[in-house]
Scaffold this active site. Structure first.
Site, mmCIF file in Angstrom:
data_model
loop_
_atom_site.group_PDB
_atom_site.id
_atom_site.type_symbol
_atom_site.label_atom_id
_atom_site.label_comp_id
_atom_site.label_asym_id
_atom_site.label_seq_id
_atom_site.Cartn_x
_atom_site.Cartn_y
_atom_site.Cartn_z
ATOM 1 C CB ALA A 58 13.159 -21.694 4.466
ATOM 2 C CB THR A 59 18.388 -23.728 4.805
ATOM 3 O OG1 THR A 59 18.346 -23.060 3.536
ATOM 4 C CG2 THR A 59 19.340 -24.909 4.717
ATOM 5 C CG ASN A 132 12.709 -22.430 -5.394
ATOM 6 O OD1 ASN A 132 12.172 -23.520 -5.236
ATOM 7 N ND2 ASN A 132 13.998 -22.308 -5.676
ATOM 8 C CD GLN A 162 10.143 -18.265 -3.726
ATOM 9 O OE1 GLN A 162 9.624 -17.267 -4.234
ATOM 10 N NE2 GLN A 162 11.438 -18.337 -3.472
ATOM 11 C CB SER A 182 12.729 -17.968 4.332
ATOM 12 O OG SER A 182 13.953 -17.285 4.362
ATOM 13 C CB ALA A 183 12.460 -13.289 7.810
ATOM 14 C CG HIS A 184 15.728 -14.000 2.779
ATOM 15 N ND1 HIS A 184 16.112 -14.108 1.468
ATOM 16 C CD2 HIS A 184 15.826 -15.239 3.302
ATOM 17 C CE1 HIS A 184 16.437 -15.363 1.215
ATOM 18 N NE2 HIS A 184 16.274 -16.070 2.305
ATOM 19 C CB THR A 220 21.529 -16.880 21.959
ATOM 20 O OG1 THR A 220 22.342 -17.525 22.934
ATOM 21 C CG2 THR A 220 21.071 -15.537 22.476
ATOM 22 C CB CYS A 308 21.093 -21.773 -3.201
ATOM 23 S SG CYS A 308 19.771 -22.802 -3.784
HETATM 24 N N1 PLP Z 1 12.787 -23.030 0.157
HETATM 25 C C1 PLP Z 1 12.495 -22.245 -0.884
HETATM 26 C C2 PLP Z 1 11.306 -22.556 -1.745
HETATM 27 C C3 PLP Z 1 13.303 -21.120 -1.171
HETATM 28 O O1 PLP Z 1 13.016 -20.355 -2.231
HETATM 29 C C4 PLP Z 1 14.410 -20.853 -0.335
HETATM 30 C C5 PLP Z 1 15.309 -19.705 -0.600
HETATM 31 O O2 PLP Z 1 15.512 -19.283 -1.693
HETATM 32 C C6 PLP Z 1 14.673 -21.718 0.733
HETATM 33 C C7 PLP Z 1 13.831 -22.779 0.950
HETATM 34 C C8 PLP Z 1 15.843 -21.484 1.654
HETATM 35 O O3 PLP Z 1 15.553 -20.445 2.546
HETATM 36 P P1 PLP Z 1 16.686 -19.736 3.417
HETATM 37 O O4 PLP Z 1 17.495 -18.926 2.461
HETATM 38 O O5 PLP Z 1 15.925 -18.912 4.394
HETATM 39 O O6 PLP Z 1 17.473 -20.782 4.105
#
Ligand code: PLP
Length: 362
Positions: A58-59, A132, A162, A182-184, A220, A308
């Site tokens: 997602a970043t 989040n 989220q 974001s997959a995780h 890739t 983060c």
């Molecule tokens: N946006 C939100 C609301 C998130 O909670 C997060 C990750 O915690 C991100 C973006 C960033 O995602 P990624 O870790 O996949 O770059």
């Protein structure tokens, strides 16, 4: 990763190892797999396969949406409580920040005035689905409609990271021009994500290189991760309503118990609609760091805000944007719930929290 996602990862890494972009038969087989996963993602999200762009998370998705729109010449704007992966690119591009009220919500009259005032310049407006840190949810379809009505040249982007396990993502994808996932956050691997982008004519790529993902995200493909993400997304969206109600029971039990153990605690955003996956609280007279240290000693994994930003001594920008006083904002704690949590764990955690809080106060 969910067991099914991990199994899919291993299967694809073993069987479809070729670079999908190559010209030999093994690549063509991998490309067919990639197309298939893209179509499955599109089916879950009720959008076109051509609108699905695979990214590294997602970043990256947020940065393409925000900085890519800025590079196409538009003014960028986002709410003050966005994840740093939205807010930092907005600020770096000289964008505008939309304030929130004490409940963490955006006032619709203010938003309307903001949109009318900047309608001529706005290239993208970004408002998240679920915060989040606090779990506060936003009426994204309403905001998307307002942007399209009052600033028709602007795209509406939603960071829906989220929302994936507890809400119906198709409801966010339908009214939005761009959506990040974001997959995780839904049982897939880390380092993999999705950007839904319906009209890329107003979005420029940030990286230049190969022609993958229609030039918007060259590099890739990590087919095994894309495969695992797809399987996890399908399962998450199939089960979101059940997970939502299960987590609501756990979250409500937790907050009721914490209310008894620590009557001084206030739950952030309690007057707003919230995701049941998160409980965020403010504890007067202590700091997040000392609470987290002692919770960790007790085997309880929590956080002060966004992972983060952990290690940062300043209070979270989200809580500050909601008008919380600086000293109180330093005592913020966030607990996240998953289906695998048990009522016993909830009870133990609430009890431990009360004991640790009183010990620190003494
Ligand atoms: N946006 C939100 C609301 C998130 O909670 C997060 C990750 O915690 C991100 C973006 C960033 O995602 P990624 O870790 O996949 O770059």
């Amino acid at each position: 990763m969910t067991p099914a996602a991990l199994a899919e990862y291993l299967k694809v890494a073993e069987q479809f190892f070729a670079n999908p972009q190559g010209s030999h038969r093994y690549s063509r087989i991998a490309m067919r797999q990639l197309d298939d996963y893209r179509e499955r993602v599109a089916a879950v999200l009720a959008c076109g396969a051509g609108e699905v762009f695979f990214t590294s998370g997602a970043t990256e998705s947020n940065n393409i949406a925000i900085q890519g729109s800025a590079r196409a010449g538009g003014l960028v704007a986002a709410s003050a409580v966005e994840h740093k992966a939205v807010l930092a690119p907005v600020l770096a591009r000289g964008g505008l920040v939309i304030s929130v009220d004490v409940d963490g919500q955006i006032d619709q009259d203010r938003l309307r005035r903001f949109l009318k005032e900047h309608a001529g310049q706005l290239g993208v407006v970004s408002i998240m689905a679920v915060n989040n840190e606090t779990g506060v949810t936003f009426p994204v379809p309403v905001f998307a409609g307002m942007v399209h009505k009052h600033a028709p040249r602007a795209l509406f982007h939603c960071d829906a990271v989220q929302a994936a396990t507890v809400l119906d993502l198709a409801e966010f994808v339908a009214p939005c021009d761009m959506v990040s996932l974001s997959a995780h956050k839904f049982g897939g691997p880390k380092g993999t994500g999705i950007l839904i982008a319906k009209d890329t004519s107003k979005v420029r790529p940030l990286s230049l290189g190969g022609s993958q993902e229609k030039d918007l995200r060259p590099g890739t493909h990590d087919l095994a991760s894309i495969a695992a993400m797809t399987v996890a997304l399908e399962a998450a969206q199939l089960n979101h309503a059940g997970v939502n109600s299960e987590l609501s029971v756990l979250r409500d039990r937790f907050e009721a118990l914490v209310g008894q153990e620590v009557p001084e605690a206030t739950f952030t955003g309690a007057n707003s609609p919230r995701s049941p996956a998160i409980s965020h609280m403010l504890l007067p007279g202590v700091t997040s760091e000392e609470m987290l240290f002692m919770l960790d000693e007790a085997g309880i994994a929590a956080s002060g805000g966004a992972a983060c930003a952990s290690g940062a001594l300043d209070p979270s920008h989200v809580v500050v944007a909601m008008g919380v006083e600086h000293q109180l904002a330093k005592g913020a704690l966030r607990f996240s719930f998953a289906r695998s949590n048990t009522p016993d764990e909830i009870d133990l955690t609430a009890k431990a929290l009360g004991e640790i809080y009183r010990r620190l106060q003494r």
